[in-house]
Design an enzyme around this catalytic site. Structure first.
Site, PDB file in Angstrom:
ATOM      1  N   THR A 100     -16.552   2.197   0.964  1.00 38.76           N
ATOM      2  CA  THR A 100     -15.443   2.635   0.136  1.00 38.76           C
ATOM      3  C   THR A 100     -15.568   2.610  -1.240  1.00 38.76           C
ATOM      4  O   THR A 100     -16.129   2.000  -1.855  1.00 38.76           O
ATOM      5  CB  THR A 100     -14.327   1.784   0.695  1.00 38.76           C
ATOM      6  OG1 THR A 100     -13.786   1.973   2.080  1.00 38.76           O
ATOM      7  CG2 THR A 100     -13.011   2.042  -0.338  1.00 38.76           C
ATOM      8  N   ARG A 128      -7.424   7.215  13.619  1.00 32.81           N
ATOM      9  CA  ARG A 128      -7.015   6.251  13.028  1.00 32.81           C
ATOM     10  C   ARG A 128      -7.274   6.331  11.379  1.00 32.81           C
ATOM     11  O   ARG A 128      -8.285   6.852  10.722  1.00 32.81           O
ATOM     12  CB  ARG A 128      -8.168   4.911  13.250  1.00 32.81           C
ATOM     13  CG  ARG A 128      -7.925   3.596  12.569  1.00 32.81           C
ATOM     14  CD  ARG A 128      -8.832   3.543  11.516  1.00 32.81           C
ATOM     15  NE  ARG A 128      -8.616   2.155  11.048  1.00 32.81           N
ATOM     16  CZ  ARG A 128      -9.317   1.961   9.700  1.00 32.81           C
ATOM     17  NH1 ARG A 128      -9.752   2.781   8.953  1.00 32.81           N
ATOM     18  NH2 ARG A 128      -9.072   0.693   9.213  1.00 32.81           N
ATOM     19  N   GLY A 130      -6.764   4.340   7.598  1.00 31.68           N
ATOM     20  CA  GLY A 130      -6.931   2.943   7.193  1.00 31.68           C
ATOM     21  C   GLY A 130      -5.875   2.757   5.977  1.00 31.68           C
ATOM     22  O   GLY A 130      -4.949   3.405   5.741  1.00 31.68           O
ATOM     23  N   ASP A 131      -6.360   1.728   5.342  1.00 35.60           N
ATOM     24  CA  ASP A 131      -5.206   1.600   3.824  1.00 35.60           C
ATOM     25  C   ASP A 131      -5.299   2.064   2.928  1.00 35.60           C
ATOM     26  O   ASP A 131      -4.368   2.267   1.911  1.00 35.60           O
ATOM     27  CB  ASP A 131      -5.473  -0.114   3.717  1.00 35.60           C
ATOM     28  CG  ASP A 131      -6.774  -0.435   3.245  1.00 35.60           C
ATOM     29  OD1 ASP A 131      -7.870  -0.050   4.072  1.00 35.60           O
ATOM     30  OD2 ASP A 131      -7.134  -0.844   2.373  1.00 35.60           O
ATOM     31  N   THR A 151     -10.859  -2.682  -0.424  1.00 34.29           N
ATOM     32  CA  THR A 151     -11.823  -2.312   0.576  1.00 34.29           C
ATOM     33  C   THR A 151     -11.576  -3.463   1.337  1.00 34.29           C
ATOM     34  O   THR A 151     -11.592  -4.628   1.251  1.00 34.29           O
ATOM     35  CB  THR A 151     -13.077  -2.152  -0.159  1.00 34.29           C
ATOM     36  OG1 THR A 151     -14.217  -1.924   1.179  1.00 34.29           O
ATOM     37  CG2 THR A 151     -13.677  -3.251  -1.029  1.00 34.29           C
ATOM     38  N   GLY A 152     -11.710  -2.961   2.814  1.00 33.63           N
ATOM     39  CA  GLY A 152     -11.860  -4.014   3.861  1.00 33.63           C
ATOM     40  C   GLY A 152     -11.315  -3.518   5.112  1.00 33.63           C
ATOM     41  O   GLY A 152     -11.116  -2.522   5.334  1.00 33.63           O
ATOM     42  N   THR A 153     -10.892  -4.539   6.088  1.00 35.25           N
ATOM     43  CA  THR A 153     -10.573  -4.120   7.306  1.00 35.25           C
ATOM     44  C   THR A 153      -8.886  -3.617   7.046  1.00 35.25           C
ATOM     45  O   THR A 153      -8.086  -4.575   7.015  1.00 35.25           O
ATOM     46  CB  THR A 153     -10.334  -5.400   8.186  1.00 35.25           C
ATOM     47  OG1 THR A 153      -9.965  -6.418   7.495  1.00 35.25           O
ATOM     48  CG2 THR A 153     -11.642  -5.863   8.894  1.00 35.25           C
ATOM     49  N   GLY A 154      -8.937  -2.330   7.015  1.00 37.42           N
ATOM     50  CA  GLY A 154      -7.684  -1.673   6.651  1.00 37.42           C
ATOM     51  C   GLY A 154      -6.157  -2.200   7.262  1.00 37.42           C
ATOM     52  O   GLY A 154      -5.576  -2.280   6.603  1.00 37.42           O
TER      53      GLY A 154
HETATM   54  N1  ASP Z   1     -10.476  -0.051   4.133  1.00 38.09           N
HETATM   55  C1  ASP Z   1     -11.136   1.100   4.722  1.00 38.09           C
HETATM   56  C2  ASP Z   1     -10.240   1.257   5.984  1.00 38.09           C
HETATM   57  O1  ASP Z   1     -10.087   0.412   6.704  1.00 38.09           O
HETATM   58  C3  ASP Z   1     -12.684   0.535   4.953  1.00 38.09           C
HETATM   59  C4  ASP Z   1     -13.465   0.074   3.864  1.00 38.09           C
HETATM   60  O2  ASP Z   1     -12.981  -0.385   2.978  1.00 38.09           O
HETATM   61  O3  ASP Z   1     -14.731   0.006   3.982  1.00 38.09           O
HETATM   62  O4  ASP Z   1     -10.220   2.593   6.386  1.00 38.09           O
END
Ligand code: ASP
Length: 233
Positions: A100, A128, A130-131, A151-154
């Site tokens: 990201t 799906r 994400g955030d 960035t992360g687990t959305g």
């Molecule tokens: N945050 C992003 C999502 O969940 C993925 C990422 O940041 O790598 O879609």
């Protein structure tokens, strides 16, 4: 792909979600912010809007890379999703170099802005979102507090309304950008079972880039052109 942009002066924002053919989704997000009465366009409608705006449309094959294909194949049958930059392999270049992308910026008048663009998580379910394109979750900017890109687990960033949560701590609790960003990234998100990092910047140019993954490619450039980059601690 998902992308969003927000202008901290006017609180105007634009985002696209679940797009597959827009070459630069962040440009489509900017076009939504400037030329569309909505804030978030998804799927084919977003692609049609981008084409109408004269943005470049490409075949889906344009986005396929060998490294990403390998990542997907590794976890394809696991029924899990994975951060593309945190797979735990010993090959950080393969796993971190194209994750990201986020940016936060401050101009000489004290205006803040934030933008985020992503391909999402590896092995995500079709459809799906994400955030990143959700204003307040993965992207937020308000001249009265901070600009944030995450960035992360959305899912955990959506459930905690992460970027706005950081802004709220600054605005209503008087926390520094460092304290607010660190608390949300290292306490609130992990408490929901999530992980990731943020970049956050306030109106005085103070910034924080906390993360709880193995590493996070990050950098800054000052108005005099001086720049710095980091990957790990
Ligand atoms: N945050 C992003 C999502 O969940 C993925 C990422 O940041 O790598 O879609």
């Amino acid at each position: 792909m998902d992308a969003a942009v927000m202008d901290g002066k006017t609180l105007s924002a634009g985002a696209v979600a679940g797009v597959r053919k827009i070459k630069n989704p962040i440009e489509a997000a900017v076009a939504v912010m400037r030329c569309c009465q909505g804030v978030l366009l998804a799927g084919e409608g977003a692609e049609q809007f981008a084409a109408e705006q004269g943005l470049k449309i490409v075949k889906q094959t344009y986005f396929i890379t060998a490294g990403r294909r390998r990542q997907l194949q590794r976890i394809r049958n696991s029924h899990t999703m994975q951060l593309d930059h945190d797979s735990g392999t010993d090959h950080p270049a393969e796993d971190t170099e194209l994750g990201t992308v986020g940016a936060v910026a401050l101009d000489q008048y004290g205006n803040l802005a934030a933008g985020t663009s992503t391909g999402g998580l590896v092995n995500k379910r079709f459809g799906r979102i994400g955030d990143s394109p959700i204003i307040g979750a993965g992207t937020y900017a308000d001249n009265g507090s901070v600009a944030v890109s995450a960035t992360g687990t959305g899912e955990s960033f959506i459930r905690s309304v992460c970027a706005h949560e950081i802004a709220a701590r600054v605005k209503y609790c008087g926390f520094s950008v460092g304290r607010a960003a660190t608390e949300v990234t290292k306490t609130v998100i992990p408490a929901l079972g999530g992980r990731g990092g943020v970049i956050a910047l306030d109106h005085a140019g103070r910034f924080a880039m906390p993360y709880v993954t193995r590493g996070m490619y990050r950098g800054l450039i000052r108005s005099n052109g001086q720049s710095q980059v980091w990957v790990f601690d």
